[in-house]
Design an enzyme around this catalytic site. Sequence first.
Site, PDB file in Angstrom:
ATOM      1  N   CYS A  75       0.820  -1.156   0.460  1.00 39.06           N
ATOM      2  CA  CYS A  75      -0.348  -0.279  -0.076  1.00 39.06           C
ATOM      3  C   CYS A  75       0.965   0.997  -0.063  1.00 39.06           C
ATOM      4  O   CYS A  75       0.423   2.163  -0.762  1.00 39.06           O
ATOM      5  CB  CYS A  75      -0.618  -0.053   1.121  1.00 39.06           C
ATOM      6  SG  CYS A  75      -2.391  -1.408   1.344  1.00 39.06           S
TER       7      CYS A  75
ATOM      8  N   HIS B  34      -9.476   2.736  -1.416  1.00 43.44           N
ATOM      9  CA  HIS B  34      -7.902   3.266  -1.543  1.00 43.44           C
ATOM     10  C   HIS B  34      -7.439   2.136  -3.302  1.00 43.44           C
ATOM     11  O   HIS B  34      -7.441   1.453  -2.563  1.00 43.44           O
ATOM     12  CB  HIS B  34      -8.099   2.418  -0.217  1.00 43.44           C
ATOM     13  CG  HIS B  34      -6.693   2.090   0.227  1.00 43.44           C
ATOM     14  ND1 HIS B  34      -5.016   2.240  -0.922  1.00 43.44           N
ATOM     15  CD2 HIS B  34      -5.974   1.148   0.551  1.00 43.44           C
ATOM     16  CE1 HIS B  34      -4.212   1.892   0.369  1.00 43.44           C
ATOM     17  NE2 HIS B  34      -4.032   1.648   0.731  1.00 43.44           N
TER      18      HIS B  34
ATOM     19  N   CYS C 135       0.703   2.974   6.467  1.00 46.00           N
ATOM     20  CA  CYS C 135       1.287   1.144   6.711  1.00 46.00           C
ATOM     21  C   CYS C 135       0.905   0.583   5.480  1.00 46.00           C
ATOM     22  O   CYS C 135       0.412   0.858   4.588  1.00 46.00           O
ATOM     23  CB  CYS C 135       0.088   1.348   8.265  1.00 46.00           C
ATOM     24  SG  CYS C 135      -1.404   0.731   7.050  1.00 46.00           S
TER      25      CYS C 135
END
Length: 402
Positions: free
Chosen positions: A92, A358, A388
């Site tokens: 990510c 996202h 994160c």
Amino acid sequence: MTTDAYIYTTLRTPRGKGRATGALHNVPPVYLLADLLRALQARTALDTALVDDLVIGCVTPIGEQGANIARTAALVAGWDADLPGMQINRFCASGLEAVNLAAAKVRSGWESLVVAGGVESMSRVPIGSDGGALMEDASVAAQIGFVPQGISADLIATREGFTRAVLDAYALLSQQRAVQAQLDKRFVSMAPMVDADGNAMLDFDEHMRPQTTLEALAALPPAFAALGAAGYDAVALRKYPSLAAIEHVHTAGSSSGIVDGAALVLVGTRAAGETLGLQPRARIRATAVVGDEPTIMLTGPAPASRRALQRAGMELDDIDLFECNEAFAAVVLKFMRAMGLDDVDKVNVNGGAIALGHPLGATGAVLLMTLLDELERRDLNTGLVTLCAGGGMGIATIIERV
């Protein structure tokens, strides 16, 4: 002597729902990226022969997103054939890592102009479909204590005492802020996606739920209880034996949304900007990446942010605004608690991935431009963006307006 790396232009697509009914589902990811490259070129009158490299984050680099989508999209967009391209995957953190790598290239003095960002079509290339030992080799998972991220999020909430009501309240705040930001047209880096005839396919972030209420959030079932019961709770509890059980408090409403999207950031030296006739908007002060405990997995933002602050020679109070990716509500709440950030009005002020979605490989670059746009709107100076990442990693970047 290093050379400062400046941000000149930021551009992203709207975020489309990551399902077959989403507005961007029919756009293959290479065209999400290629169309955005064309839009960036048009917006800046960019001579693409001057660009040294194209660095693109993509978390699921398989199928339509495989085979170095960066180079492919640049060729499809009609950019100069001498421009190379590379696809990177730091889970990510990929979109922000791409920008940080672009800054490092520029600061080294070996390159003067780099386009960086990310792309992810989650409706066409499902998360996890690239496999890998982490997901598919039981002996590897057992050795490192791998659990799905939803279990990690609930583990954080349990350890920190974040109740279901606290998480739902944060999720509602994300929705409310995102709706207000869209009404106020604060997402100035967003460019509409248009079809071949120039008609708008999508000109807003499609994942938002403006009618969200606490009552509706409270009615949602726990999203990860079944995974926990399937054995992952036991794995996590072996790492954290002081806990009697894991409370499954995250739902679809307090977790990040699955969406499609792409984002680009033009990074270069002061001289490169002068050649292009562009004024720098900000400089990248410092970046950092860290590894963290892989079972709890999602606690990297705080240590990464501390490391970036140290490298910049800055204190927490020197930062005007923060963007912390809303992978799950507990991630942001843990970040704020770990950093001693009591002022929620400085963190994710325009909502985040809970409301907006996202798009894995693009999110870091999206957060960077959301932060810069808001710093300019408020006439503030400094900002920090952090995420994160899978496997227990964190990333952070500090920018300062010029």
